[in-house]
Design a protein around this motif. Structure first.
Motif, short mmCIF file in Angstrom:
data_model
loop_
_atom_site.label_atom_id
_atom_site.label_comp_id
_atom_site.label_asym_id
_atom_site.label_seq_id
_atom_site.Cartn_x
_atom_site.Cartn_y
_atom_site.Cartn_z
N GLY A 253 0.83 -1.19 0.00
CA GLY A 253 0.00 0.00 0.00
C GLY A 253 0.87 1.24 0.00
O GLY A 253 1.88 1.29 0.72
N ASP A 254 0.51 2.24 -0.79
CA ASP A 254 1.38 3.41 -0.89
C ASP A 254 1.27 4.37 0.29
O ASP A 254 2.01 5.34 0.37
CB ASP A 254 1.19 4.14 -2.23
CG ASP A 254 -0.16 4.80 -2.40
OD1 ASP A 254 -1.01 4.72 -1.48
OD2 ASP A 254 -0.39 5.38 -3.47
N VAL A 255 0.36 4.09 1.23
CA VAL A 255 0.29 4.89 2.46
C VAL A 255 0.52 4.00 3.69
O VAL A 255 0.10 4.32 4.79
CB VAL A 255 -1.04 5.69 2.58
CG1 VAL A 255 -1.11 6.76 1.51
CG2 VAL A 255 -2.25 4.78 2.51
N ASP A 256 1.23 2.90 3.49
CA ASP A 256 1.55 1.96 4.57
C ASP A 256 2.68 2.55 5.41
O ASP A 256 3.79 2.71 4.94
CB ASP A 256 1.97 0.62 3.96
CG ASP A 256 2.24 -0.46 5.00
OD1 ASP A 256 2.36 -0.13 6.20
OD2 ASP A 256 2.34 -1.63 4.60
N ALA A 257 2.38 2.86 6.66
CA ALA A 257 3.38 3.44 7.55
C ALA A 257 4.25 2.37 8.21
O ALA A 257 5.36 2.65 8.65
CB ALA A 257 2.71 4.28 8.63
N ARG A 258 3.79 1.14 8.26
CA ARG A 258 4.56 0.06 8.90
C ARG A 258 5.63 -0.49 7.96
O ARG A 258 6.76 -0.71 8.37
CB ARG A 258 3.64 -1.06 9.37
CG ARG A 258 4.40 -2.17 10.06
CD ARG A 258 3.54 -3.17 10.76
NE ARG A 258 2.85 -2.72 11.93
CZ ARG A 258 3.40 -2.57 13.14
NH1 ARG A 258 4.67 -2.82 13.32
NH2 ARG A 258 2.68 -2.19 14.17
N VAL A 259 5.26 -0.76 6.71
CA VAL A 259 6.22 -1.24 5.70
C VAL A 259 6.07 -0.34 4.48
O VAL A 259 5.33 -0.65 3.56
CB VAL A 259 5.96 -2.72 5.32
CG1 VAL A 259 7.02 -3.21 4.34
CG2 VAL A 259 5.91 -3.61 6.55
N PRO A 260 6.75 0.79 4.47
CA PRO A 260 6.58 1.74 3.38
C PRO A 260 7.12 1.20 2.04
O PRO A 260 7.98 0.33 2.01
CB PRO A 260 7.37 2.97 3.83
CG PRO A 260 8.26 2.50 4.90
CD PRO A 260 7.68 1.26 5.49
N VAL A 261 6.58 1.74 0.97
CA VAL A 261 6.97 1.35 -0.38
C VAL A 261 8.49 1.43 -0.55
O VAL A 261 9.11 0.53 -1.12
CB VAL A 261 6.26 2.23 -1.43
CG1 VAL A 261 6.85 2.06 -2.81
CG2 VAL A 261 4.76 1.93 -1.44
N LEU B 140 13.81 -1.08 -1.50
CA LEU B 140 15.20 -1.32 -1.08
C LEU B 140 15.45 -2.81 -0.90
O LEU B 140 16.52 -3.32 -1.27
CB LEU B 140 15.50 -0.57 0.22
CG LEU B 140 15.69 0.93 0.09
CD1 LEU B 140 15.76 1.59 1.47
CD2 LEU B 140 16.93 1.25 -0.72
N SER B 141 14.48 -3.53 -0.34
CA SER B 141 14.64 -4.97 -0.15
C SER B 141 14.72 -5.70 -1.48
O SER B 141 15.57 -6.58 -1.66
CB SER B 141 13.47 -5.52 0.67
OG SER B 141 13.49 -4.98 1.97
N ILE B 142 13.86 -5.34 -2.41
CA ILE B 142 13.89 -5.97 -3.73
C ILE B 142 15.21 -5.64 -4.43
O ILE B 142 15.84 -6.51 -5.03
CB ILE B 142 12.68 -5.55 -4.58
CG1 ILE B 142 11.40 -6.14 -3.99
CG2 ILE B 142 12.85 -5.98 -6.04
CD1 ILE B 142 10.12 -5.61 -4.61
N ASN B 143 15.66 -4.40 -4.33
CA ASN B 143 16.93 -4.00 -4.96
C ASN B 143 18.10 -4.81 -4.40
O ASN B 143 19.06 -5.09 -5.12
CB ASN B 143 17.18 -2.51 -4.79
CG ASN B 143 16.24 -1.66 -5.62
OD1 ASN B 143 15.61 -2.15 -6.55
ND2 ASN B 143 16.12 -0.40 -5.26
N ALA B 144 18.02 -5.20 -3.12
CA ALA B 144 19.09 -5.98 -2.51
C ALA B 144 19.21 -7.38 -3.12
O ALA B 144 20.23 -8.04 -2.97
CB ALA B 144 18.85 -6.10 -1.00
N MET B 145 18.18 -7.81 -3.84
CA MET B 145 18.21 -9.13 -4.48
C MET B 145 18.96 -9.10 -5.81
O MET B 145 19.23 -10.14 -6.40
CB MET B 145 16.78 -9.64 -4.70
CG MET B 145 16.06 -9.92 -3.39
SD MET B 145 14.33 -10.35 -3.62
CE MET B 145 14.47 -11.90 -4.50
N ASN B 146 19.31 -7.91 -6.29
CA ASN B 146 20.07 -7.73 -7.54
C ASN B 146 19.43 -8.42 -8.74
O ASN B 146 20.10 -9.10 -9.52
CB ASN B 146 21.52 -8.22 -7.36
CG ASN B 146 22.27 -7.38 -6.38
OD1 ASN B 146 22.17 -6.15 -6.40
ND2 ASN B 146 22.99 -8.02 -5.49
#
Length: 147
Positions: free
Chosen positions: A58-66, A71-77
């Motif tokens: 969700g683009d207004v998710d304060a717990r796990v922001p976009v 950043l997590s996906i980018n860490a998967m290269n």
């Protein structure tokens, strides 16, 4: 979620938990001890086995922001297969999506990241129609609409 007929239909609360269900329960947060720090190893395993993976936020998710998810996906290269673009439902932008290639070249697997406009942490609670569209497109193996 606290009605007996709903719990029976969902096969939920089969152990008769003594407290009422509510979103983001403090009881759950205090007592859940076996949660992994990250799901990235699981996502990599899914991709290594040729599975399609959709990660949505969700683009207004304060717990796990976009931005945290990105950043997590980018860490998967992973390689980018399609650039960041809007997706549509009912002639309006409902979020954005980007497709990444799988880890092994011989697989056609991929990871698709999707944002859902106006949704918080529990996307289906905030945007049920948009969440349903995500699930339907995923199950059909279709890309999200571009117009």
């Amino acid at each position: 979620m606290n009605r007996a007929d709903v719990q029976k239909a969902l096969h939920a609360n089969v152990t008769n938990i003594p407290y009422k269900w509510n979103m983001c329960s403090d009881v759950l947060l205090r007592n859940w001890k076996d949660s992994p720090v990250t799901v990235l190893p699981l996502l990599k395993e899914f991709l290594n086995h040729g599975l399609r993976v959709w990660v949505f936020s969700g683009d207004v998710d304060a717990r796990v922001p976009v931005t945290s998810t990105q950043l997590s996906i980018n860490a998967m290269n992973l390689s980018i297969q399609s650039q960041w673009r809007p997706w549509y439902l009912n002639d309006e932008v409902d979020g954005y999506t980007q497709e990444y290639g799988g880890i092994k070249q011989e697989y056609k697997s991929n990871l698709i990241f999707v944002t859902v406009r106006g949704a918080g942490h529990e996307v289906p609670t905030y945007q049920p129609e948009r969440a349903l569209a995500l699930i339907q497109h995923f199950l059909k193996g279709d890309n999200l609409p571009i117009s």
